[in-house]
Scaffold this active site. Structure first.
Site, PDB file in Angstrom:
ATOM      1  N   LYS A  34      -0.416  -4.565 -11.809  1.00  0.00           N
ATOM      2  CA  LYS A  34       0.157  -4.774 -13.148  1.00  0.00           C
ATOM      3  C   LYS A  34       0.324  -3.404 -13.799  1.00  0.00           C
ATOM      4  O   LYS A  34      -0.625  -2.822 -14.323  1.00  0.00           O
ATOM      5  CB  LYS A  34      -0.746  -5.670 -13.994  1.00  0.00           C
ATOM      6  CG  LYS A  34      -0.144  -6.038 -15.345  1.00  0.00           C
ATOM      7  CD  LYS A  34      -1.051  -6.974 -16.114  1.00  0.00           C
ATOM      8  CE  LYS A  34      -0.421  -7.356 -17.453  1.00  0.00           C
ATOM      9  NZ  LYS A  34      -0.233  -6.170 -18.335  1.00  0.00           N
TER      10      LYS A  34
ATOM     11  N   SER B 192       6.593 -13.150 -21.150  1.00  0.00           N
ATOM     12  CA  SER B 192       5.349 -12.466 -20.835  1.00  0.00           C
ATOM     13  C   SER B 192       4.546 -13.342 -19.875  1.00  0.00           C
ATOM     14  O   SER B 192       4.977 -14.428 -19.485  1.00  0.00           O
ATOM     15  CB  SER B 192       4.550 -12.193 -22.105  1.00  0.00           C
ATOM     16  OG  SER B 192       4.236 -13.412 -22.749  1.00  0.00           O
TER      17      SER B 192
ATOM     18  N   TYR C  34      -7.032  -6.807 -28.711  1.00  0.00           N
ATOM     19  CA  TYR C  34      -5.892  -7.684 -28.968  1.00  0.00           C
ATOM     20  C   TYR C  34      -6.027  -8.974 -28.162  1.00  0.00           C
ATOM     21  O   TYR C  34      -5.797 -10.072 -28.675  1.00  0.00           O
ATOM     22  CB  TYR C  34      -4.590  -6.968 -28.618  1.00  0.00           C
ATOM     23  CG  TYR C  34      -3.356  -7.780 -28.892  1.00  0.00           C
ATOM     24  CD1 TYR C  34      -2.845  -8.662 -27.940  1.00  0.00           C
ATOM     25  CD2 TYR C  34      -2.689  -7.696 -30.108  1.00  0.00           C
ATOM     26  CE1 TYR C  34      -1.712  -9.417 -28.184  1.00  0.00           C
ATOM     27  CE2 TYR C  34      -1.558  -8.448 -30.353  1.00  0.00           C
ATOM     28  CZ  TYR C  34      -1.080  -9.306 -29.395  1.00  0.00           C
ATOM     29  OH  TYR C  34       0.035 -10.065 -29.645  1.00  0.00           O
TER      30      TYR C  34
ATOM     31  N   GLU D 254       9.433  -2.193 -14.533  1.00  0.00           N
ATOM     32  CA  GLU D 254       8.563  -1.506 -15.480  1.00  0.00           C
ATOM     33  C   GLU D 254       8.860  -0.014 -15.429  1.00  0.00           C
ATOM     34  O   GLU D 254       8.853   0.604 -14.355  1.00  0.00           O
ATOM     35  CB  GLU D 254       7.095  -1.746 -15.105  1.00  0.00           C
ATOM     36  CG  GLU D 254       6.121  -1.441 -16.214  1.00  0.00           C
ATOM     37  CD  GLU D 254       5.852  -2.647 -17.107  1.00  0.00           C
ATOM     38  OE1 GLU D 254       5.017  -2.550 -18.019  1.00  0.00           O
ATOM     39  OE2 GLU D 254       6.493  -3.702 -16.891  1.00  0.00           O
TER      40      GLU D 254
ATOM     41  N   LYS E  79       2.258 -14.108  -8.171  1.00  0.00           N
ATOM     42  CA  LYS E  79       3.415 -14.985  -8.353  1.00  0.00           C
ATOM     43  C   LYS E  79       3.519 -15.921  -7.155  1.00  0.00           C
ATOM     44  O   LYS E  79       3.404 -15.474  -6.007  1.00  0.00           O
ATOM     45  CB  LYS E  79       4.700 -14.156  -8.466  1.00  0.00           C
ATOM     46  CG  LYS E  79       4.706 -13.188  -9.644  1.00  0.00           C
ATOM     47  CD  LYS E  79       5.925 -12.277  -9.607  1.00  0.00           C
ATOM     48  CE  LYS E  79       5.887 -11.273 -10.745  1.00  0.00           C
ATOM     49  NZ  LYS E  79       6.998 -10.286 -10.652  1.00  0.00           N
TER      50      LYS E  79
END
Length: 389
Positions: free
Chosen positions: A123, A89, A43, A181, A299
């Site tokens: 992640k 995202s 993807y 999450e 971040k």
């Protein structure tokens, strides 16, 4: 609608249209049906090809392109929820050079020559969820959906033990919206599939699918039997508190003080070298972690700089995901052979088209036994997903 621009080669126009249609179908399968048809790595390759073509031919960019939106439409069985702050995202980098380029762009936009402090975190390979607390009480949980509109899954999230139904501690805000999450740990996933096989029920392909399927149950009693967990990683909205935050790290510390679960692997790092050191450290312990991860997120730590950097259409400029080499790839079954074990048992083995998976060439895969071959209807010439455990 057919795209037509005289200055652009017809083959390019057709390729862009084909990529968009293909990505939309995979978006639908992944986000709406919770039934991925291709590995994430495949993807990503299709998305990057489309992004590169649109960058080369800006006239081809359309508002409905997969590059211009976050996800897909939610299912109609659940009540739709509009996020007060969009759940965007992240952009991706796949090697050291791309990460270095991201860091350089970030410092240039901020007019900073010195190294920047980042917050680095695993992640997690799960499902992004928003929690909304009013006067300290959990009143709503929602999926990300398309980033603007998600699905109300409050009844299911309430069954997750790590999600507090009421905040604890001092300085509680009148309104708090936090992102995180939902995952299914590896051990719980194995137990869930073992139970399913024992009762001749359908098994899940991986922990992410199991977590997504569990959250999308209409009956919360089913979700309550699933071993789900949740890690929070960001503030979405906070109102009615006297607290002032200047860094992302401070927000995480306060979320922990309010009783929300924060990943213990999160760390402040300095500059691109600090990011790379963290990436390699987490990569080395990846298989030992209790949950699946597929990379690292960085971040910018200073919140004022996050505001200055702002957003592009799909993602914030102040954060990036550094993906690990793919552990899943597509391959083809070339032949099936049989090996004789020490006890005389025959084990079918698939001979695969040699494929690079997570840095290793894979050309064989055990098929366990003939019952498994028949159950999966495995045939020579089949295209299969191979996963390096």
């Amino acid at each position: 609608m057919t795209i037509s621009t005289p200055a652009i080669p017809a083959a390019t126009v057709q390729r862009v249209q084909t990529l968009r249609e293909t990505l939309r179908e995979h978006n639908y399968a992944y986000y709406v049906l919770d039934d991925p048809r291709i590995p994430d790595s495949e993807y990503d390759r299709l998305m990057r090809e489309l992004e590169q073509l649109e960058a080369q031919y800006p006239d081809l960019i359309r508002a409905d392109s997969p590059t211009q939106r976050v996800g897909a439409e939610p299912l109609s069985e659940f009540i739709q929820v509009t996020h007060d702050v969009p759940m965007l995202s992240l952009g991706n980098v796949f090697n050291d050079e791309e990460l270095t380029a991201f860091d350089q762009r970030t410092r240039e936009r901020l007019a900073q020559t010195a190294a920047i402090d980042y917050i680095a975190e695993p992640k997690l390979d799960g499902l992004a969820v928003s929690l909304r607390y009013e006067a300290g009480e959990l009143v709503r949980a929602a999926t990300r959906g398309d980033g603007t509109v998600g699905e109300d899954i409050t009844h299911n999230v309430r069954t997750i033990s790590s999600v507090p139904l009421r905040l604890r501690g001092e300085h509680q805000p009148r309104l708090l919206e936090v992102r995180g999450e939902v995952i299914m740990p590896k051990a719980g996933f194995q137990q869930l599939n073992a139970h399913a096989r024992q009762h001749q029920e359908k098994t899940f392909a991986n922990p992410r699918n199991a977590a997504a399927g569990s959250l999308r149950q209409l009956d919360p009693r089913i979700t309550a039997t699933r071993p789900l967990d949740m890690y929070c990683y960001a503030l979405g909205l906070v109102e009615g508190t006297d607290l002032i935050f200047t860094t992302h790290e401070q927000t995480l510390q306060q979320l922990a003080a309010w009783g929300l679960k924060i990943n213990p692997e999160i760390k402040q790092v300095n500059g691109v070298q600090g990011c790379l050191d963290y990436y390699h450290t987490i990569g080395n312990k990846r298989n030992a972690l209790a949950y699946d991860i597929d990379g690292v997120v960085y971040k910018v730590n200073r919140l004022a700089w996050q505001t200055d950097l702002g957003f592009v259409s799909r993602a914030p400029r102040w954060a990036i995901a550094h993906k690990f080499p793919a552990q899943e790839e597509l391959s083809e079954i070339l032949a099936v052979e049989f090996q004789v074990g020490r006890t005389g048992a025959l084990t079918p083995v698939a001979r695969l088209k040699p494929t690079l998976v997570a840095g290793v060439i894979v050309s064989n895969a055990t098929l366990h036994n003939m019952d498994e071959v028949q159950r999966k209807d495995i045939r020579i010439g089949d295209t299969v997903i191979i996963r390096r455990a």
